[in-house]
Design a protein around this motif. Sequence first.
Motif, PDB file in Angstrom:
ATOM      1  N   GLU A   1      -6.781 -13.976   1.135  1.00 59.93           N
ATOM      2  CA  GLU A   1      -5.718 -13.622   2.004  1.00 59.93           C
ATOM      3  C   GLU A   1      -4.590 -12.689   1.453  1.00 59.93           C
ATOM      4  O   GLU A   1      -4.151 -12.820   0.427  1.00 59.93           O
ATOM      5  N   LEU A   2      -4.636 -11.542   2.313  1.00 57.68           N
ATOM      6  CA  LEU A   2      -3.783 -10.530   1.688  1.00 57.68           C
ATOM      7  C   LEU A   2      -2.655 -10.550   2.646  1.00 57.68           C
ATOM      8  O   LEU A   2      -2.516 -10.289   3.837  1.00 57.68           O
ATOM      9  N   ASP A   3      -1.168 -10.569   2.241  1.00 55.94           N
ATOM     10  CA  ASP A   3      -0.126 -10.272   2.982  1.00 55.94           C
ATOM     11  C   ASP A   3       0.164  -8.710   2.673  1.00 55.94           C
ATOM     12  O   ASP A   3       0.655  -8.260   1.695  1.00 55.94           O
ATOM     13  N   TYR A   4      -0.536  -8.058   3.820  1.00 58.34           N
ATOM     14  CA  TYR A   4      -0.425  -6.590   3.335  1.00 58.34           C
ATOM     15  C   TYR A   4       0.820  -5.784   4.343  1.00 58.34           C
ATOM     16  O   TYR A   4       0.869  -5.890   5.330  1.00 58.34           O
ATOM     17  N   MET A   5       1.347  -4.876   3.309  1.00 58.36           N
ATOM     18  CA  MET A   5       2.222  -3.684   4.000  1.00 58.36           C
ATOM     19  C   MET A   5       1.943  -2.338   3.373  1.00 58.36           C
ATOM     20  O   MET A   5       1.099  -2.017   2.620  1.00 58.36           O
ATOM     21  N   VAL A   6       2.352  -1.588   4.416  1.00 59.11           N
ATOM     22  CA  VAL A   6       2.200  -0.021   4.093  1.00 59.11           C
ATOM     23  C   VAL A   6       3.670   0.417   3.802  1.00 59.11           C
ATOM     24  O   VAL A   6       4.475   0.396   4.891  1.00 59.11           O
ATOM     25  N   ARG A   7       3.985   1.150   2.796  1.00 58.46           N
ATOM     26  CA  ARG A   7       5.376   1.523   2.687  1.00 58.46           C
ATOM     27  C   ARG A   7       5.907   2.405   3.319  1.00 58.46           C
ATOM     28  O   ARG A   7       6.992   2.264   3.835  1.00 58.46           O
ATOM     29  N   SER A   8       5.081   3.312   4.042  1.00 53.69           N
ATOM     30  CA  SER A   8       5.649   4.150   5.068  1.00 53.69           C
ATOM     31  C   SER A   8       5.439   3.976   6.555  1.00 53.69           C
ATOM     32  O   SER A   8       5.302   4.911   7.244  1.00 53.69           O
ATOM     33  N   ASP A   9       4.688   2.796   6.727  1.00 51.04           N
ATOM     34  CA  ASP A   9       4.470   2.585   8.231  1.00 51.04           C
ATOM     35  C   ASP A   9       4.467   1.274   8.513  1.00 51.04           C
ATOM     36  O   ASP A   9       4.426   0.260   7.691  1.00 51.04           O
ATOM     37  N   ASP A  10       5.226   1.060   9.791  1.00 49.12           N
ATOM     38  CA  ASP A  10       5.607  -0.230  10.337  1.00 49.12           C
ATOM     39  C   ASP A  10       4.841  -0.711  10.997  1.00 49.12           C
ATOM     40  O   ASP A  10       4.959  -2.139  11.346  1.00 49.12           O
ATOM     41  N   PHE A  11       3.463  -0.364  11.122  1.00 51.53           N
ATOM     42  CA  PHE A  11       2.236  -1.100  11.868  1.00 51.53           C
ATOM     43  C   PHE A  11       1.074  -0.863  11.008  1.00 51.53           C
ATOM     44  O   PHE A  11       0.179  -0.171  11.283  1.00 51.53           O
ATOM     45  N   PRO A  12       0.960  -1.676   9.900  1.00 52.61           N
ATOM     46  CA  PRO A  12      -0.463  -1.582   9.041  1.00 52.61           C
ATOM     47  C   PRO A  12      -1.381  -1.971   9.804  1.00 52.61           C
ATOM     48  O   PRO A  12      -2.478  -1.556   9.327  1.00 52.61           O
ATOM     49  N   ILE A  13      -1.353  -2.666  11.007  1.00 53.70           N
ATOM     50  CA  ILE A  13      -2.753  -3.307  11.414  1.00 53.70           C
ATOM     51  C   ILE A  13      -3.443  -1.910  12.144  1.00 53.70           C
ATOM     52  O   ILE A  13      -4.625  -1.796  11.901  1.00 53.70           O
ATOM     53  N   LEU A  14      -2.663  -1.051  12.521  1.00 50.72           N
ATOM     54  CA  LEU A  14      -3.284   0.228  12.823  1.00 50.72           C
ATOM     55  C   LEU A  14      -4.020   1.016  11.863  1.00 50.72           C
ATOM     56  O   LEU A  14      -4.882   1.779  12.174  1.00 50.72           O
TER      57      LEU A  14
ATOM     58  N   SER B   1       0.845  -1.149  -0.044  1.00 50.17           N
ATOM     59  CA  SER B   1       0.113  -0.057  -0.063  1.00 50.17           C
ATOM     60  C   SER B   1       0.963   1.225  -0.077  1.00 50.17           C
ATOM     61  O   SER B   1       1.984   1.298   0.805  1.00 50.17           O
ATOM     62  N   GLU B   2       0.684   2.175  -0.621  1.00 50.85           N
ATOM     63  CA  GLU B   2       1.239   3.366  -0.991  1.00 50.85           C
ATOM     64  C   GLU B   2       0.312   4.524  -0.147  1.00 50.85           C
ATOM     65  O   GLU B   2       1.162   5.509   0.497  1.00 50.85           O
ATOM     66  N   ASN B   3      -0.876   4.325   0.073  1.00 53.98           N
ATOM     67  CA  ASN B   3      -1.749   5.371   0.658  1.00 53.98           C
ATOM     68  C   ASN B   3      -2.331   5.210   2.048  1.00 53.98           C
ATOM     69  O   ASN B   3      -3.317   5.667   2.404  1.00 53.98           O
ATOM     70  N   GLY B   4      -2.201   4.203   2.693  1.00 49.99           N
ATOM     71  CA  GLY B   4      -2.658   3.841   4.052  1.00 49.99           C
ATOM     72  C   GLY B   4      -3.937   3.535   3.967  1.00 49.99           C
ATOM     73  O   GLY B   4      -4.654   2.740   3.252  1.00 49.99           O
ATOM     74  N   ILE B   5      -4.716   4.497   4.755  1.00 47.93           N
ATOM     75  CA  ILE B   5      -6.165   4.474   4.828  1.00 47.93           C
ATOM     76  C   ILE B   5      -6.896   4.554   3.753  1.00 47.93           C
ATOM     77  O   ILE B   5      -7.824   3.660   3.556  1.00 47.93           O
ATOM     78  N   GLN B   6      -6.671   5.130   2.703  1.00 45.99           N
ATOM     79  CA  GLN B   6      -7.229   5.409   1.629  1.00 45.99           C
ATOM     80  C   GLN B   6      -7.187   4.111   0.761  1.00 45.99           C
ATOM     81  O   GLN B   6      -8.304   3.498   0.220  1.00 45.99           O
ATOM     82  N   ASP B   7      -6.133   3.404   0.859  1.00 47.03           N
ATOM     83  CA  ASP B   7      -6.099   2.254   0.009  1.00 47.03           C
ATOM     84  C   ASP B   7      -6.723   1.059   0.655  1.00 47.03           C
ATOM     85  O   ASP B   7      -7.161   0.169   0.180  1.00 47.03           O
ATOM     86  N   VAL B   8      -6.777   1.108   1.886  1.00 51.21           N
ATOM     87  CA  VAL B   8      -7.681   0.012   2.885  1.00 51.21           C
ATOM     88  C   VAL B   8      -9.184  -0.007   2.334  1.00 51.21           C
ATOM     89  O   VAL B   8      -9.894  -0.978   1.992  1.00 51.21           O
ATOM     90  N   LEU B   9      -9.676   1.405   2.217  1.00 52.87           N
ATOM     91  CA  LEU B   9     -11.063   1.453   1.851  1.00 52.87           C
ATOM     92  C   LEU B   9     -11.261   1.137   0.513  1.00 52.87           C
ATOM     93  O   LEU B   9     -12.382   0.681   0.004  1.00 52.87           O
ATOM     94  N   ARG B  10     -10.214   1.322  -0.331  1.00 46.24           N
ATOM     95  CA  ARG B  10     -10.286   1.090  -1.755  1.00 46.24           C
ATOM     96  C   ARG B  10     -10.386  -0.692  -2.040  1.00 46.24           C
ATOM     97  O   ARG B  10     -10.956  -1.135  -2.734  1.00 46.24           O
ATOM     98  N   ILE B  11      -9.384  -1.320  -1.252  1.00 48.74           N
ATOM     99  CA  ILE B  11      -9.508  -2.781  -1.299  1.00 48.74           C
ATOM    100  C   ILE B  11     -10.884  -3.298  -1.050  1.00 48.74           C
ATOM    101  O   ILE B  11     -11.469  -4.185  -1.626  1.00 48.74           O
ATOM    102  N   ARG B  12     -11.280  -2.787   0.169  1.00 40.30           N
ATOM    103  CA  ARG B  12     -12.884  -3.143   0.760  1.00 40.30           C
ATOM    104  C   ARG B  12     -13.830  -2.708  -0.627  1.00 40.30           C
ATOM    105  O   ARG B  12     -14.618  -3.804  -0.756  1.00 40.30           O
ATOM    106  N   ASP B  13     -13.841  -1.551  -1.242  1.00 34.89           N
ATOM    107  CA  ASP B  13     -14.774  -1.302  -1.983  1.00 34.89           C
ATOM    108  C   ASP B  13     -14.730  -1.945  -3.315  1.00 34.89           C
ATOM    109  O   ASP B  13     -15.541  -2.509  -4.123  1.00 34.89           O
TER     110      ASP B  13
END
Length: 385
Positions: A317-330, A293-305
């Motif tokens: 099953e997605l192995d999910y990472m955020v490029r600029s965040d070490d805690f993607p679950i947050l 993910s490049e855009n964090g919260i925005q990308d989560v909502l896009r995945i859902r939609d």
Amino acid sequence: MELSSDFIQENQHFLRSCILYEVLQKKPIFDSYRNFCYTVGKDAMEYPDFEFWYYRFYQGDLDLDYDRSADPEPKALVDMPVALMKKITQNLDPVERTRLRTMNHAIKDVSDSFPPVFQKIEVSITDKELLWTLNNKSFSCFKEGSGSIRYKPNSSRYEKSKKFYIKNGLEHLALVQKMPNFQVNHVSVEVYDDTPNDVDLLPAPFNAKSAFILCHNMNQVVKTLSALNPGNLEKINIKMVFSRAPLAHHGRILETVQFKQAKRVDFPMSMEFNVENLANFSHLKSFECHMMSENGIQDVLRIRDIITTFEEFESCELDYMVRSDDFPILVFAEALGEEIRIRPFAEGKHRTITHRYQIPESTECLEFKIKEEEYHCLVNIIKTR
């Protein structure tokens, strides 16, 4: 020492005496024939004639002058009733029928009336050997200089060839693939080194329901995938060896007919996808992939939609990472409006989220189960009613 052909033709008594000697030694017939050929020459007598005299002497009839011209014409294998041929053929496994069909046209036609269906075919290639398994029978072909040595299944017997070991092995595998109505439930191709560009890892099309492909580079993956007939292929599992393929290369897989017609696909962590790629998965019932993910919260909502629009979707099953965040679950927690403990858990423990999303204008829901891992999280999404 081999005898001259003229001497042998003029001394049939001599040949029959040699056979009688073998019988008196009480040797098995195949050992006797081998010893007979070694003594008087390989072309001295065909095996069926040797067999006739061997069993005649074995039964106590020692007349060396017996005239066979009055005997009925011996029956050949092709004279066997078709019903009996079918009875024999249907009790053979597909590998045994592969050999049987090479004997003559009549037997080939009977053998081909039974569609060869294999549970699994596995091919493994390294820089020194090619191994392949047909159901529970294992074959191998090893590199020897510029040539190769091929072993038969469950045997120490081998054949040497001047052919490159990969080509030699795949030519024999192709004999099975080219059988009419050939089918296999699962095919596995594992390549641990680069192969020459002119080598087709699957030399003939495969009618397989599922496939596992582990290759050294993207060219090998696409070439192998393209050899699988898309009409039958339902599940694809792809992995790369010691390679992190550039994102631009993934399009080569997504553009194949095999991917577009599959129902379930698993991609390895070495292949990164972004949210824009997710639209290509709309035809799948289930999939696994690594998503960056490049855009964090925005990308989560896009995945859902995006996933809510997938009509065939069952789970992923997605192995999910955020490029600029070490805690993607947050990031997921904030995007989905779920509360989560901010402070990390003790060693060995993991933060988790369970979230249900009602799909607009539908009785169906998306259930998210998210588990935190180090610098990434595993996101399981299931469509429920």
